[in-house]
Design an enzyme around this catalytic site. Sequence first.
Site, mmCIF file in Angstrom:
data_model
loop_
_atom_site.group_PDB
_atom_site.id
_atom_site.type_symbol
_atom_site.label_atom_id
_atom_site.label_comp_id
_atom_site.label_asym_id
_atom_site.label_seq_id
_atom_site.Cartn_x
_atom_site.Cartn_y
_atom_site.Cartn_z
ATOM 1 N N LYS A 9 0.316 -1.335 -0.089
ATOM 2 C CA LYS A 9 -0.791 0.042 0.352
ATOM 3 C C LYS A 9 0.515 1.680 0.123
ATOM 4 O O LYS A 9 1.748 1.208 0.066
ATOM 5 C CB LYS A 9 -1.109 0.460 1.578
ATOM 6 C CG LYS A 9 -1.922 -1.370 1.223
ATOM 7 C CD LYS A 9 -2.729 -1.167 2.610
ATOM 8 C CE LYS A 9 -4.174 -1.895 2.579
ATOM 9 N NZ LYS A 9 -5.177 -2.068 3.430
ATOM 10 N N TYR A 49 -12.281 -1.326 -3.538
ATOM 11 C CA TYR A 49 -12.540 -1.807 -2.820
ATOM 12 C C TYR A 49 -14.038 -1.817 -2.703
ATOM 13 O O TYR A 49 -14.613 -1.223 -1.302
ATOM 14 C CB TYR A 49 -12.323 -0.446 -1.192
ATOM 15 C CG TYR A 49 -11.262 -1.332 -0.701
ATOM 16 C CD1 TYR A 49 -10.660 -2.419 0.068
ATOM 17 C CD2 TYR A 49 -9.946 -0.079 -1.452
ATOM 18 C CE1 TYR A 49 -9.231 -2.868 0.322
ATOM 19 C CE2 TYR A 49 -8.232 -1.002 -1.008
ATOM 20 C CZ TYR A 49 -8.090 -2.056 -0.290
ATOM 21 O OH TYR A 49 -6.829 -2.163 0.269
ATOM 22 N N PHE A 57 -15.386 3.623 6.999
ATOM 23 C CA PHE A 57 -13.928 3.885 6.578
ATOM 24 C C PHE A 57 -13.742 3.826 5.203
ATOM 25 O O PHE A 57 -12.960 4.624 4.867
ATOM 26 C CB PHE A 57 -12.662 3.042 7.021
ATOM 27 C CG PHE A 57 -13.391 1.586 7.243
ATOM 28 C CD1 PHE A 57 -12.283 1.101 5.694
ATOM 29 C CD2 PHE A 57 -13.911 0.545 7.951
ATOM 30 C CE1 PHE A 57 -12.967 -0.772 5.644
ATOM 31 C CE2 PHE A 57 -14.080 -0.698 7.829
ATOM 32 C CZ PHE A 57 -13.783 -1.707 6.854
ATOM 33 N N ARG A 85 -1.779 -13.985 3.714
ATOM 34 C CA ARG A 85 -2.887 -13.667 5.285
ATOM 35 C C ARG A 85 -2.264 -13.473 6.514
ATOM 36 O O ARG A 85 -2.121 -13.560 7.429
ATOM 37 C CB ARG A 85 -4.013 -14.212 4.726
ATOM 38 C CG ARG A 85 -4.912 -14.160 3.752
ATOM 39 C CD ARG A 85 -5.653 -13.340 4.197
ATOM 40 N NE ARG A 85 -6.896 -12.588 5.047
ATOM 41 C CZ ARG A 85 -6.941 -11.295 5.052
ATOM 42 N NH1 ARG A 85 -7.322 -10.360 3.720
ATOM 43 N NH2 ARG A 85 -7.404 -10.235 6.053
ATOM 44 N N THR A 91 -5.595 -7.388 10.702
ATOM 45 C CA THR A 91 -5.675 -6.093 9.835
ATOM 46 C C THR A 91 -5.489 -4.820 10.969
ATOM 47 O O THR A 91 -4.433 -4.294 10.283
ATOM 48 C CB THR A 91 -7.502 -5.984 10.014
ATOM 49 O OG1 THR A 91 -7.652 -6.660 8.856
ATOM 50 C CG2 THR A 91 -7.941 -5.058 9.334
ATOM 51 N N ARG A 102 1.803 -6.611 8.752
ATOM 52 C CA ARG A 102 1.775 -5.873 10.001
ATOM 53 C C ARG A 102 1.869 -5.189 11.428
ATOM 54 O O ARG A 102 2.848 -4.205 11.721
ATOM 55 C CB ARG A 102 0.269 -6.289 9.786
ATOM 56 C CG ARG A 102 -0.223 -5.584 8.404
ATOM 57 C CD ARG A 102 -1.382 -6.604 8.464
ATOM 58 N NE ARG A 102 -2.432 -6.155 6.954
ATOM 59 C CZ ARG A 102 -3.543 -6.266 6.751
ATOM 60 N NH1 ARG A 102 -3.959 -6.910 7.337
ATOM 61 N NH2 ARG A 102 -4.090 -5.692 5.525
ATOM 62 N N ASN A 112 -2.258 0.080 6.654
ATOM 63 C CA ASN A 112 -1.092 -1.835 7.495
ATOM 64 C C ASN A 112 -1.104 -2.171 6.498
ATOM 65 O O ASN A 112 -0.718 -2.832 6.580
ATOM 66 C CB ASN A 112 -2.095 -2.199 8.224
ATOM 67 C CG ASN A 112 -3.410 -2.599 6.953
ATOM 68 O OD1 ASN A 112 -3.219 -2.120 5.713
ATOM 69 N ND2 ASN A 112 -4.832 -2.949 7.310
ATOM 70 N N HIS A 115 -1.850 -5.064 1.105
ATOM 71 C CA HIS A 115 -3.676 -5.738 0.427
ATOM 72 C C HIS A 115 -2.943 -7.522 0.720
ATOM 73 O O HIS A 115 -2.269 -8.425 -0.141
ATOM 74 C CB HIS A 115 -4.365 -5.233 0.001
ATOM 75 C CG HIS A 115 -5.183 -6.139 -1.086
ATOM 76 N ND1 HIS A 115 -6.194 -6.012 -0.129
ATOM 77 C CD2 HIS A 115 -5.606 -6.616 -1.529
ATOM 78 C CE1 HIS A 115 -7.571 -6.452 -1.187
ATOM 79 N NE2 HIS A 115 -7.027 -7.263 -1.650
ATOM 80 N N GLU A 126 -9.264 -10.215 -8.341
ATOM 81 C CA GLU A 126 -8.384 -8.769 -7.532
ATOM 82 C C GLU A 126 -7.497 -8.526 -8.700
ATOM 83 O O GLU A 126 -7.198 -7.858 -9.060
ATOM 84 C CB GLU A 126 -8.330 -8.573 -6.092
ATOM 85 C CG GLU A 126 -9.512 -7.977 -4.849
ATOM 86 C CD GLU A 126 -9.040 -8.995 -3.457
ATOM 87 O OE1 GLU A 126 -9.743 -8.242 -3.069
ATOM 88 O OE2 GLU A 126 -7.988 -9.054 -3.481
HETATM 89 P P1 IDP Z 1 -7.999 -6.860 5.385
HETATM 90 O O1 IDP Z 1 -7.258 -6.423 4.886
HETATM 91 O O2 IDP Z 1 -7.344 -7.214 6.377
HETATM 92 O O3 IDP Z 1 -8.456 -7.664 4.165
HETATM 93 P P2 IDP Z 1 -10.494 -5.285 5.707
HETATM 94 O O4 IDP Z 1 -11.837 -5.670 6.477
HETATM 95 O O5 IDP Z 1 -10.772 -6.215 4.217
HETATM 96 O O6 IDP Z 1 -9.264 -6.080 6.103
HETATM 97 O O7 IDP Z 1 -10.389 -3.993 5.573
HETATM 98 C C1 IDP Z 1 -10.145 -3.887 3.525
HETATM 99 C C2 IDP Z 1 -8.753 -2.268 4.509
HETATM 100 O O8 IDP Z 1 -10.039 -1.121 4.884
HETATM 101 C C3 IDP Z 1 -7.743 -2.539 5.912
HETATM 102 O O9 IDP Z 1 -6.534 -3.397 5.643
HETATM 103 C C4 IDP Z 1 -7.457 -1.290 5.938
HETATM 104 O O10 IDP Z 1 -6.899 -0.383 5.003
HETATM 105 C C5 IDP Z 1 -8.865 -0.399 6.341
HETATM 106 N N1 IDP Z 1 -9.651 -1.085 7.932
HETATM 107 C C6 IDP Z 1 -10.165 -2.096 7.569
HETATM 108 N N2 IDP Z 1 -10.502 -2.028 8.854
HETATM 109 C C7 IDP Z 1 -11.074 -0.683 9.364
HETATM 110 C C8 IDP Z 1 -11.400 0.327 9.759
HETATM 111 O O11 IDP Z 1 -11.845 0.135 11.240
HETATM 112 N N3 IDP Z 1 -10.901 1.733 10.435
HETATM 113 C C9 IDP Z 1 -10.120 2.061 9.241
HETATM 114 N N4 IDP Z 1 -9.451 2.086 8.225
HETATM 115 C C10 IDP Z 1 -10.216 0.267 8.195
HETATM 116 MG MG MG Z 2 -9.685 -7.886 3.241
#
Ligand code: IDP
Ligand code: MG
Length: 138
Positions: A9, A49, A57, A85, A91, A102, A112, A115, A126
Amino acid sequence: MERTLSIIKPDGVARNLVGEIIKRFEEAGIGIVAMKMVHLSREECRAFYHVHRNRPFFDSLTEYMSSGPIVAMVLDGEDVIRRNRELMGATNPKDAAPGTIRHAFGSDVEKNVVHGSDSAENAAVEIAFFFNALEICG
Ligand code: IDP
Ligand code: MG
């Protein structure tokens, strides 16, 4: 064999973590069969997304993801969706296990660093978002 989409990212690219992250994939024996650096527009981030469009968010996430270049990669290997993963960690970097990307480099739940696709179905969608068949080796 399985494929997954990995993204370094904007925070990872800006902080010169590309080599460090790729090294982790290579050391884990995960193959890279496609790679490119791109700077997505806000609209492209909204499309990528789309599944998160109703989350609180979403605006902040798409602003962040369009804030600078990213590195998109197709990873290839047995069980690579789950293994990627696992290398990424949870996350929220606060919850990520020691030794994960992370945990080592994530700033907060949004910024973080990486992805990774979460299922075979999403990986296919994707990967096709970033790469056509000619751009994937092997
Ligand atoms: P992942 O990347 O671990 O699969 P997802 O739930 O798919 O997590 O969320 C996608 C992305 O959205 C996350 O990697 C992060 O950058 C952002 N994100 C997820 N949850 C939050 C939140 O609660 N606040 C702000 N950003 C979030
Ligand atoms: Mg995800």
